[in-house]
Design a protein around this motif. Structure first.
Motif, mmCIF file in Angstrom:
data_model
loop_
_atom_site.group_PDB
_atom_site.id
_atom_site.type_symbol
_atom_site.label_atom_id
_atom_site.label_comp_id
_atom_site.label_asym_id
_atom_site.label_seq_id
_atom_site.Cartn_x
_atom_site.Cartn_y
_atom_site.Cartn_z
ATOM 1 N N SER A 289 7.630 9.428 5.394
ATOM 2 C CA SER A 289 7.175 8.271 4.333
ATOM 3 C C SER A 289 7.694 8.621 2.884
ATOM 4 C CB SER A 289 5.668 7.986 4.308
ATOM 5 O OG SER A 289 5.104 9.009 3.981
ATOM 6 N N VAL A 290 7.332 9.812 2.347
ATOM 7 C CA VAL A 290 7.791 9.808 0.917
ATOM 8 C C VAL A 290 9.083 9.826 0.667
ATOM 9 C CG1 VAL A 290 7.182 11.423 -1.132
ATOM 10 C CG2 VAL A 290 5.536 11.374 1.051
ATOM 11 N N SER B 170 4.014 5.025 -1.250
ATOM 12 C CA SER B 170 2.667 5.613 -1.325
ATOM 13 C C SER B 170 1.464 4.685 -1.317
ATOM 14 C CB SER B 170 2.636 6.590 -2.587
ATOM 15 O OG SER B 170 2.788 5.770 -3.657
ATOM 16 N N VAL B 171 1.780 3.473 -1.581
ATOM 17 C CA VAL B 171 0.429 2.494 -1.493
ATOM 18 C C VAL B 171 -0.120 2.420 0.103
ATOM 19 C CG1 VAL B 171 2.355 0.351 -1.525
ATOM 20 C CG2 VAL B 171 0.083 0.250 -2.243
ATOM 21 N N LYS B 172 0.973 2.501 0.862
ATOM 22 C CA LYS B 172 0.421 2.436 2.280
ATOM 23 C C LYS B 172 0.166 3.857 2.894
ATOM 24 C CE LYS B 172 1.559 0.574 6.849
ATOM 25 N NZ LYS B 172 0.611 0.187 7.231
ATOM 26 N N TYR B 173 1.073 4.911 2.785
ATOM 27 C CA TYR B 173 0.987 6.212 3.347
ATOM 28 C C TYR B 173 0.589 7.220 2.567
ATOM 29 C CZ TYR B 173 4.247 3.457 6.773
ATOM 30 O OH TYR B 173 4.679 2.528 7.465
ATOM 31 N N VAL C 225 -3.915 -7.438 2.199
ATOM 32 C CA VAL C 225 -2.649 -7.694 2.861
ATOM 33 C C VAL C 225 -2.229 -5.918 3.103
ATOM 34 C CG1 VAL C 225 -0.144 -8.475 2.993
ATOM 35 C CG2 VAL C 225 -2.192 -9.904 2.075
ATOM 36 N N PRO C 226 -1.778 -5.664 4.153
ATOM 37 C CA PRO C 226 -1.245 -4.223 4.310
ATOM 38 C C PRO C 226 0.147 -3.982 4.051
ATOM 39 C CG PRO C 226 -1.088 -5.378 6.447
ATOM 40 C CD PRO C 226 -1.552 -6.329 5.550
ATOM 41 N N PHE D 254 6.827 -5.055 4.172
ATOM 42 C CA PHE D 254 5.812 -5.152 4.893
ATOM 43 C C PHE D 254 6.119 -4.493 6.228
ATOM 44 C CE2 PHE D 254 5.939 -8.770 2.213
ATOM 45 C CZ PHE D 254 4.620 -9.174 1.791
ATOM 46 N N HIS D 255 5.076 -3.668 6.927
ATOM 47 C CA HIS D 255 5.225 -2.963 8.222
ATOM 48 C C HIS D 255 4.347 -3.577 9.018
ATOM 49 C CE1 HIS D 255 7.102 0.758 6.085
ATOM 50 N NE2 HIS D 255 8.112 -0.330 5.674
ATOM 51 N N GLY D 256 4.610 -3.659 10.417
ATOM 52 C CA GLY D 256 3.747 -4.132 11.462
ATOM 53 C C GLY D 256 4.284 -4.711 12.960
ATOM 54 N N ASN D 257 3.408 -5.523 13.397
ATOM 55 C CA ASN D 257 4.090 -6.138 14.574
ATOM 56 C C ASN D 257 4.301 -7.672 13.890
ATOM 57 O OD1 ASN D 257 1.933 -7.893 14.857
ATOM 58 N ND2 ASN D 257 0.912 -5.965 16.025
#
Ligand SMILES: Cc1cc2nc3c(=O)[nH]c(=O)nc-3n(C[C@H](O)[C@H](O)[C@H](O)COP(=O)(O)OP(=O)(O)OC[C@H]3O[C@@H](n4cnc5c(N)ncnc54)[C@H](O)[C@@H]3O)c2cc1C
Length: 464
Positions: free
Chosen positions: A132-133, A154-157, A245-246, A279-282
């Protein structure tokens, strides 16, 4: 000739191949600088080991000769981290560039320190995984661990420190240790992973890293949203985060920077304070997140938000953001870049950026602002003429203003670039007595101060 440096060179040649040790002027020059404005200074010798055992033998020899050792990844750091002000031996890790093991089921990867982040991601793609970095330069993982690098995700991972499970490190006396293990959690002993991440080559040489990796998200949506003011853009980010919100990436680019982006990438983005988002997800979850985000940004005066789902379009958007520093360099021939790097609590971010913009204009400096706004870290990219002492003075003054502003609000003088030589002067102010604790750790682990001297903490060795 029988000089101490020639003697050292001959000793190194006893266990390194001819092409692994050099005093060639071009190589010395290449290893005399980083990507910053800091003054260059050459090492005596550059070595290219290809195993931990070779690194250990080099460090043992340096210890015996009381000679400085400067670990070198790709030299993309921004605070003079790799500049050998006391000469000595630069250890270039470019031959240690193998991905050693992908442990798919554990979401772990074992790599040598010279592997770059893009090289790793190319390998991981085969397994449906990613690392991720993502700092703006294609840095090495050894260098990234040594500076606790971070980037747009970095905000998510999280940052580099959050990804490190274990490091193999060669200490100042040549001993080889491991700082962690493969377990997901551990309460055993002092946290040496965290000590070595961010130690900037001052406590040891990293010869292997075990890192966390992630499954490639099922669906990714990127967006570009423009605002009337920086304040509106930053407040929109705070509202997005508060709403839960992710978000995986959220980057702020100011008007001056958007102009550079347009020129360098031949894009035609609106010249307004802009957020780049991802945004990451389904798919179902993301549709909901995207709609919610649209509502939030519109409440903060956003008149234009543009979404990209197609892979090529998303890459173009993020390339434009990642190339920003180079866009400024390209746009100011003959000038050098000074990049500020403070990080503040998120509630202070809008005020901090406003203060920074005012100071840039007041001091008549040339530069743009961009920020990893999801975690309160922002940069001012100043283009300066380093041969003009008066302009240098104004740039230094500016850096001091914004560091002081950040420290007064509980922030830090460096969110991700590290201390090197450039941020040493703020260490006492930021850490108080804790700096003396750091100096004791340094002296305990490197009593002769041979490891990357004049960086991060101690200044006992004399600058030549
Ligand atoms: C255009 C541009 C954009 C950037 N964007 C970002 C960003 O978004 N985020 C960010 O965090 N940084 C960023 N940086 C800074 C830089 O890329 C990072 O600091 C990066 O982590 C440095 O990696 P490197 O491989 O170039 O290391 P180097 O510059 O070679 O070394 C950095 C430090 O690590 C030490 N080191 C290197 N390898 C080892 C090793 N194996 N063992 C022990 N110590 C070692 C060196 O001694 C030095 O102190 C950017 C730089 C540029 C030029």
């Amino acid at each position: 000739m029988n000089t101490p440096v020639n003697n050292l060179f001959n000793e190194l040649k006893k266990f390194l191949k001819d092409d692994q040790v050099t005093m060639n002027e071009t190589q010395l020059k290449q290893h005399s600088k980083d990507e910053s404005y800091h003054k260059a200074s050459s090492p005596d010798i550059v070595v290219f080991p290809d195993s931990a055992e070779e690194v250990s033998a080099i460090v043992k020899l340096a210890d015996a000769h009381n000679t400085p050792i400067i670990p070198f990844g790709l030299g993309t750091s921004l605070e003079g981290h790799v500049i050998p002000y006391d000469r000595g031996i630069t250890i270039d890790f470019s031959l240690m560039n193998k991905v050693l093991e992908v442990r798919e089921k554990d979401f772990l990867v074992k790599v040598q320190p010279g592997v770059t982040r893009s090289q790793l991601n190319k390998e991981l793609k085969k397994y449906g995984l990613f690392f991720s970095v993502d700092p703006g330069a294609d840095a090495t993982l050894g260098g990234m661990a040594a500076t606790n690098a971070s980037g747009t995700t970095s905000v998510k991972y999280g940052v580099m420190r959050d990804q490190v499970r274990d490091l193999e490190v060669v200490l100042a006396d040549g001993e080889i240790i491991h700082t962690g293990n493969l377990a997901q959690k551990s309460s055993s002993g002092y946290n040496l992973n965290s000590l070595y991440v961010g130690s900037e080559g001052t406590l040891g040489c990293i010869t292997e890293l075990t890192l966390r990796v992630y499954g490639v998200p099922e669906h990714v949506v990127a967006a570009r949203a423009s605002f009337q003011t920086i304040d509106d853009a930053v407040e929109a980010v705070v509202s997005i985060l508060q709403a839960g919100v992710p978000i995986a990436r959220v980057e702020l680019v100011d008007e001056a920077s958007i102009e550079q982006v347009n020129q360098y990438n031949e894009t035609n983005y609106k010249v307004k304070p802009t957020l780049f988002l991802e945004f990451h997800g389904n798919e179902a979850g993301l549709n909901h997140d995207v709609e919610f985000t649209k509502e939030i940004v519109s409440d903060h005066g956003c008149k234009e938000i543009h979404f990209e789902e197609d892979n090529a379009a998303r890459n173009k958007l993020w390339d434009a953001r990642h190339n920003l520093a180079y866009a400024f360099i390209h746009g100011s021939p003959g000038k050098k870049q000074m990049v500020t790097d403070v990080c503040v609590p998120i509630s202070e971010l809008a005020g901090a950026i406003e203060h920074a913009r005012k100071k840039v204009d007041e001091l008549g400096l040339d530069g743009g602002i961009l920020g990893h706004v999801g975690d309160g870290n922002y940069h001012v990219l100043l283009m300066i003429d380093t041969s003009d002492p008066e302009e240098m003075e104004r740039a230094d003054q500016f850096n001091e203003y914004i560091v002081e502003y950040a420290l007064q609000r509980g922030g830090t003088c460096t969110g991700e670039h590290g201390v090197g030589v450039g941020k040493m002067k703020y260490q006492q102010r930021e850490h108080g007595h804790a700096l003396q604790v750091m100096e004791k750790i340094k002296l305990a682990l490197d009593p002769k101060e041979i490891l990357n001297p004049h960086k991060l903490v101690h200044k006992k060795r004399r600058i030549l």
